[in-house]
Scaffold this motif. Structure first.
Motif, short mmCIF file in Angstrom:
data_model
loop_
_atom_site.label_atom_id
_atom_site.label_comp_id
_atom_site.label_asym_id
_atom_site.label_seq_id
_atom_site.Cartn_x
_atom_site.Cartn_y
_atom_site.Cartn_z
N GLY A 36 6.25 16.09 1.92
CA GLY A 36 5.85 14.61 0.21
C GLY A 36 5.79 13.40 1.14
N GLY A 37 5.68 12.29 2.09
CA GLY A 37 6.28 11.19 2.53
C GLY A 37 4.65 10.44 2.51
N ILE A 38 5.09 9.46 2.96
CA ILE A 38 3.29 8.97 2.62
C ILE A 38 3.88 7.41 3.81
N LEU A 39 2.59 7.39 4.57
CA LEU A 39 1.88 6.85 6.04
C LEU A 39 1.05 6.07 5.49
N GLN A 61 12.89 13.00 8.20
CA GLN A 61 12.95 11.82 7.94
C GLN A 61 13.52 11.07 7.11
N PHE A 62 11.55 10.55 7.21
CA PHE A 62 11.78 8.81 6.23
C PHE A 62 10.45 9.27 5.73
N ASP A 63 11.67 8.89 4.19
CA ASP A 63 10.17 8.70 3.22
C ASP A 63 8.63 7.83 3.71
N VAL A 64 9.02 6.99 4.14
CA VAL A 64 7.77 6.64 4.32
C VAL A 64 7.32 5.73 6.25
N CYS A 65 6.52 5.68 6.82
CA CYS A 65 6.08 5.56 7.59
C CYS A 65 4.89 4.20 7.09
N TYR A 66 5.22 3.10 8.27
CA TYR A 66 4.13 2.22 8.72
C TYR A 66 3.30 2.76 9.90
N GLU A 67 2.69 2.49 10.14
CA GLU A 67 2.30 2.74 11.62
C GLU A 67 1.36 0.83 11.70
N ARG A 121 0.61 -1.17 -0.47
CA ARG A 121 0.39 -0.48 -0.15
C ARG A 121 0.76 1.46 -0.24
N GLY A 122 2.36 0.49 0.06
CA GLY A 122 3.04 2.15 0.63
C GLY A 122 3.98 2.52 -1.34
N PRO A 123 4.59 2.94 -0.81
CA PRO A 123 5.16 3.13 -2.62
C PRO A 123 6.19 2.92 -2.69
N ARG A 124 6.69 2.02 -4.14
CA ARG A 124 8.18 1.30 -4.38
C ARG A 124 9.00 1.62 -3.69
N LEU A 125 9.57 1.15 -2.75
CA LEU A 125 10.64 1.27 -1.61
C LEU A 125 11.86 1.32 -2.16
#
Ligand SMILES: [Zn+2]
Ligand SMILES: [Zn+2]
Length: 341
Positions: free
Chosen positions: A255-258, A231-237, A163-167
């Motif tokens: 511009g990050g994705i949670l 500092q993070f491009d993507v965060c998974y809670e 569900r997040g971006p390409r990593l």
């Protein structure tokens, strides 16, 4: 045969029930291992899981492996003696969501071991149970039934990452280092993340996250400063905590994705939306999984994903109360399973 049934809050009983019979197209399965999940703990210790309340005895358990005990006429996917991962997801296959390939969003979902419907859909913490063959995933090789029972939580983690971006080249934060957090570490590594940071409020889960490949492990309660700057491009809670979601909002780059994977309390929560706006963050939900279950079974059966470090204990079904107590204690355990004795 025996079944583990939750009658109400703090009332879990091991009771004899009739052994079911497989009808046409169905498979009789003997429980291999069944992982105790957060939702099972909620049903037992609170009598409810969010808005789903136990209103009749509920057999919990949606993370299970099994061996095929018998097959009814018409079954071709498995044979007697096969080791299988069992998908707890039973979508209707007919509604608009199913038809567009998002079966986990099915309007008529019957998910095992859940009190979302009444009568409840019974789960797999019982010696024998019957499934349609479509829900059985046979595997070969020496993967154990204990490992195979990780298919469901691994699918949750793979779906969260999906569900997040390409990593590739991205930095990732995962808040929560329990089973799903650790499996999300594994999934993010598979997907090529450049760096993976994990936060939790206990030391044991953080050590586990390191053991499965996290680059940094942070005590969110003692080292809050480390997560206070973007500092993070993507965060998974994955922890299901509002404090952790706020940490994600603060720690994400502009511009990050949670991705919200964990279940937060059901009540309305105070949440500062302006930061989403001003940092142009995407906040996305991840619910269960779809095709990722198939991937999870493959990753486990080839041991491309090795979940053995995450298995903290197995108890015979008769000792389910002990198993639940250990599963609840996150200073002592990651994943705890019940097995047919
Ligand atoms: Zn679960
Ligand atoms: Zn459907």
């Amino acid at each position: 045969m025996l079944a583990c049934r939750i009658h109400a809050r703090d009332d879990l009983r091991i009771e004899p029930v009739a052994t079911p019979e497989a009808g046409p197209g169905q498979v009789l399965l003997r429980l291999g291992a069944g992982g105790i999940c957060g939702s099972d703990l909620h049903y037992y210790y609170e009598g409810r899981n969010g808005s789903f309340v136990v209103r009749e005895p509920l057999i919990p358990g949606h993370e299970a492996s099994a061996t095929v005990a018998a097959i009814a006429p018409g079954v071709t996917r498995v044979k007697v003696g096969d080791k299988v991962a069992v998908s707890p997801s039973h979508a209707c296959g007919k509604c608009d969501y199913c038809r567009e390939g998002r079966e986990h969003l099915c309007r008529n979902m019957r998910f095992l071991g859940s009190a979302s419907l009444f009568p409840h859909v019974q789960g797999m913490f019982q010696e024998y149970f019957v499934m349609g063959e479509r829900q059985c995933y046979p595997v070969a090789g020496d993967v154990t039934l204990g490992e195979l029972a990780f298919a469901e939580p691994l699918a949750v983690a793979l779906h969260g990452v999906n569900r997040g971006p390409r990593l590739l080249g991205k930095s990732a934060l995962i808040t929560g280092a329990g089973t799903i957090g650790c499996l999300t570490v594994i999934a993010a590594r598979l997907a090529g993340a450049r760096s993976i940071t994990v936060s939790d409020v206990l030391d044991r889960p953080l050590a586990q996250a390191r053991a499965v490949g996290a680059d940094r492990a942070i005590r969110a309660d003692r080292e809050a400063d480390a997560l206070a700057t973007p500092q993070f491009d993507v965060c998974y809670e994955v922890s299901g905590s509002l404090a952790a979601l706020n940490t994600c909002v603060a720690a994400a780059k502009r511009g990050g994705i949670l991705v919200q994977v964990g279940t937060l309390p059901h009540e309305p929560l105070p949440f500062v939306v302006n930061e989403l706006m001003a940092k142009e963050l995407d906040l996305r939900g991840a619910f269960r999984w779809g095709i990722e279950f198939d991937w999870a079974v493959d990753y486990l059966s080839t041991r491309r994903v090795d979940v053995r470090p995450l298995l903290s204990g197995q108890f015979p079904l008769q000792d389910a109360v002990k198993a639940f107590a250990l599963a609840k204690d996150k200073t002592q355990s990651t994943k705890v399973q019940v097995i047919a004795a």
